[in-house]
Motif scaffolding. Structure first.
Motif, PDB file in Angstrom:
ATOM      1  N   ALA A  15      45.751  -3.144 -17.459  1.00 23.87           N
ATOM      2  CA  ALA A  15      45.219  -4.192 -16.570  1.00 23.87           C
ATOM      3  C   ALA A  15      45.329  -5.545 -17.258  1.00 23.87           C
ATOM      4  O   ALA A  15      45.378  -5.629 -18.486  1.00 23.87           O
ATOM      5  CB  ALA A  15      43.763  -3.905 -16.228  1.00 23.87           C
ATOM      6  N   ASP A  16      45.366  -6.592 -16.456  1.00 22.85           N
ATOM      7  CA  ASP A  16      45.297  -7.948 -17.013  1.00 22.85           C
ATOM      8  C   ASP A  16      43.918  -8.133 -17.626  1.00 22.85           C
ATOM      9  O   ASP A  16      42.905  -7.812 -16.992  1.00 22.85           O
ATOM     10  CB  ASP A  16      45.505  -9.000 -15.924  1.00 22.85           C
ATOM     11  N   LEU A  17      43.876  -8.652 -18.841  1.00 26.65           N
ATOM     12  CA  LEU A  17      42.600  -8.793 -19.540  1.00 26.65           C
ATOM     13  C   LEU A  17      41.617  -9.702 -18.803  1.00 26.65           C
ATOM     14  O   LEU A  17      40.460  -9.335 -18.639  1.00 26.65           O
ATOM     15  CB  LEU A  17      42.817  -9.262 -20.978  1.00 26.65           C
ATOM     16  N   PRO A  18      42.018 -10.893 -18.328  1.00 23.46           N
ATOM     17  CA  PRO A  18      41.044 -11.737 -17.625  1.00 23.46           C
ATOM     18  C   PRO A  18      40.468 -11.060 -16.378  1.00 23.46           C
ATOM     19  O   PRO A  18      39.263 -11.135 -16.121  1.00 23.46           O
ATOM     20  CB  PRO A  18      41.834 -12.985 -17.250  1.00 23.46           C
ATOM     21  N   HIS A  19      41.326 -10.382 -15.620  1.00 21.67           N
ATOM     22  CA  HIS A  19      40.849  -9.692 -14.412  1.00 21.67           C
ATOM     23  C   HIS A  19      39.894  -8.566 -14.786  1.00 21.67           C
ATOM     24  O   HIS A  19      38.841  -8.403 -14.156  1.00 21.67           O
ATOM     25  CB  HIS A  19      42.035  -9.149 -13.613  1.00 21.67           C
ATOM     26  N   TYR A  20      40.250  -7.789 -15.807  1.00 13.09           N
ATOM     27  CA  TYR A  20      39.395  -6.690 -16.251  1.00 13.09           C
ATOM     28  C   TYR A  20      38.062  -7.224 -16.764  1.00 13.09           C
ATOM     29  O   TYR A  20      37.004  -6.673 -16.457  1.00 13.09           O
ATOM     30  CB  TYR A  20      40.116  -5.894 -17.341  1.00 13.09           C
ATOM     31  N   TRP A  21      38.094  -8.306 -17.521  1.00 12.01           N
ATOM     32  CA  TRP A  21      36.863  -8.885 -18.079  1.00 12.01           C
ATOM     33  C   TRP A  21      35.932  -9.354 -16.960  1.00 12.01           C
ATOM     34  O   TRP A  21      34.729  -9.130 -17.011  1.00 12.01           O
ATOM     35  CB  TRP A  21      37.206 -10.049 -19.013  1.00 12.01           C
ATOM     36  N   ARG A  22      36.491 -10.006 -15.943  1.00 14.27           N
ATOM     37  CA  ARG A  22      35.665 -10.478 -14.822  1.00 14.27           C
ATOM     38  C   ARG A  22      35.075  -9.317 -14.028  1.00 14.27           C
ATOM     39  O   ARG A  22      34.004  -9.441 -13.446  1.00 14.27           O
ATOM     40  CB  ARG A  22      36.477 -11.387 -13.901  1.00 14.27           C
ATOM     41  N   SER A  23      35.765  -8.167 -14.003  1.00 14.16           N
ATOM     42  CA  SER A  23      35.278  -7.032 -13.223  1.00 14.16           C
ATOM     43  C   SER A  23      34.201  -6.219 -13.946  1.00 14.16           C
ATOM     44  O   SER A  23      33.554  -5.382 -13.322  1.00 14.16           O
ATOM     45  CB  SER A  23      36.446  -6.111 -12.862  1.00 14.16           C
ATOM     46  N   ASP A  33      33.150  -8.088 -26.119  1.00 15.99           N
ATOM     47  CA  ASP A  33      34.363  -7.796 -26.886  1.00 15.99           C
ATOM     48  C   ASP A  33      35.611  -8.419 -26.275  1.00 15.99           C
ATOM     49  O   ASP A  33      36.510  -8.847 -27.001  1.00 15.99           O
ATOM     50  CB  ASP A  33      34.571  -6.284 -26.995  1.00 15.99           C
ATOM     51  N   TYR A  34      35.691  -8.442 -24.960  1.00 18.75           N
ATOM     52  CA  TYR A  34      36.878  -8.952 -24.286  1.00 18.75           C
ATOM     53  C   TYR A  34      36.714 -10.373 -23.750  1.00 18.75           C
ATOM     54  O   TYR A  34      37.552 -10.845 -22.998  1.00 18.75           O
ATOM     55  CB  TYR A  34      37.254  -8.026 -23.125  1.00 18.75           C
ATOM     56  N   ALA A  35      35.662 -11.046 -24.145  1.00 15.88           N
ATOM     57  CA  ALA A  35      35.386 -12.397 -23.641  1.00 15.88           C
ATOM     58  C   ALA A  35      36.476 -13.379 -24.071  1.00 15.88           C
ATOM     59  O   ALA A  35      37.105 -13.206 -25.119  1.00 15.88           O
ATOM     60  CB  ALA A  35      34.036 -12.874 -24.150  1.00 15.88           C
ATOM     61  N   PRO A  36      36.697 -14.414 -23.261  1.00 21.85           N
ATOM     62  CA  PRO A  36      37.685 -15.419 -23.651  1.00 21.85           C
ATOM     63  C   PRO A  36      37.203 -16.202 -24.866  1.00 21.85           C
ATOM     64  O   PRO A  36      35.994 -16.286 -25.116  1.00 21.85           O
ATOM     65  CB  PRO A  36      37.777 -16.320 -22.415  1.00 21.85           C
ATOM     66  N   PRO A  37      38.131 -16.752 -25.633  1.00 16.04           N
ATOM     67  CA  PRO A  37      37.716 -17.557 -26.773  1.00 16.04           C
ATOM     68  C   PRO A  37      36.955 -18.792 -26.292  1.00 16.04           C
ATOM     69  O   PRO A  37      37.236 -19.339 -25.222  1.00 16.04           O
ATOM     70  CB  PRO A  37      39.028 -17.955 -27.452  1.00 16.04           C
TER      71      PRO A  37
END
Length: 107
Positions: A15-23, A33-37
């Motif tokens: 999955a795309d990391l930003p999309h996965y992180w938002r979900s 752990d997967y938050a944007p810098p």
């Protein structure tokens, strides 16, 4: 179709990391752990103020001190610009990243 580049995994479940992180739910430990810098708060005011003070000191006749203050302000402004540019590059790399949902590896 993108597959996990890990030789141990090779799963197509990516999955795309930003999309996965938002979900992710807000209480998920993966949210951190997967938050944007983080983006630094950039302010050029200190550098501009130092340059202005340097110009005033130059006008008063202290040439060497005025030049030193102006160069210090310009250097500080350059450092702030580089830090801002680096942070934007890190955020752009995060935005292009993917995550393997099988092994949780990032690439």
């Amino acid at each position: 179709m993108i597959a996990c580049p890990s030789p141990k995994c090779s799963s197509p479940n990516v999955a795309d990391l930003p999309h996965y992180w938002r979900s992710l739910p807000s209480d998920s430990p993966l949210k951190v752990d997967y938050a944007p810098p983080s983006k630094p708060k950039v302010s050029y005011w200190a550098a501009l103020a130092a340059i202005a003070v340097g110009v005033v000191v130059l006008a008063e006749g202290a040439i060497l001190l005025g030049l030193l203050i102006v160069l210090g302000g310009a250097g500080w402004g350059g450092l702030v610009f580089k830090a801002s540019q680096w942070a934007e590059e890190q955020h752009a790399a995060w935005a292009r990243s993917h995550v393997c949902l099988a092994c949780t590896g990032r690439f």
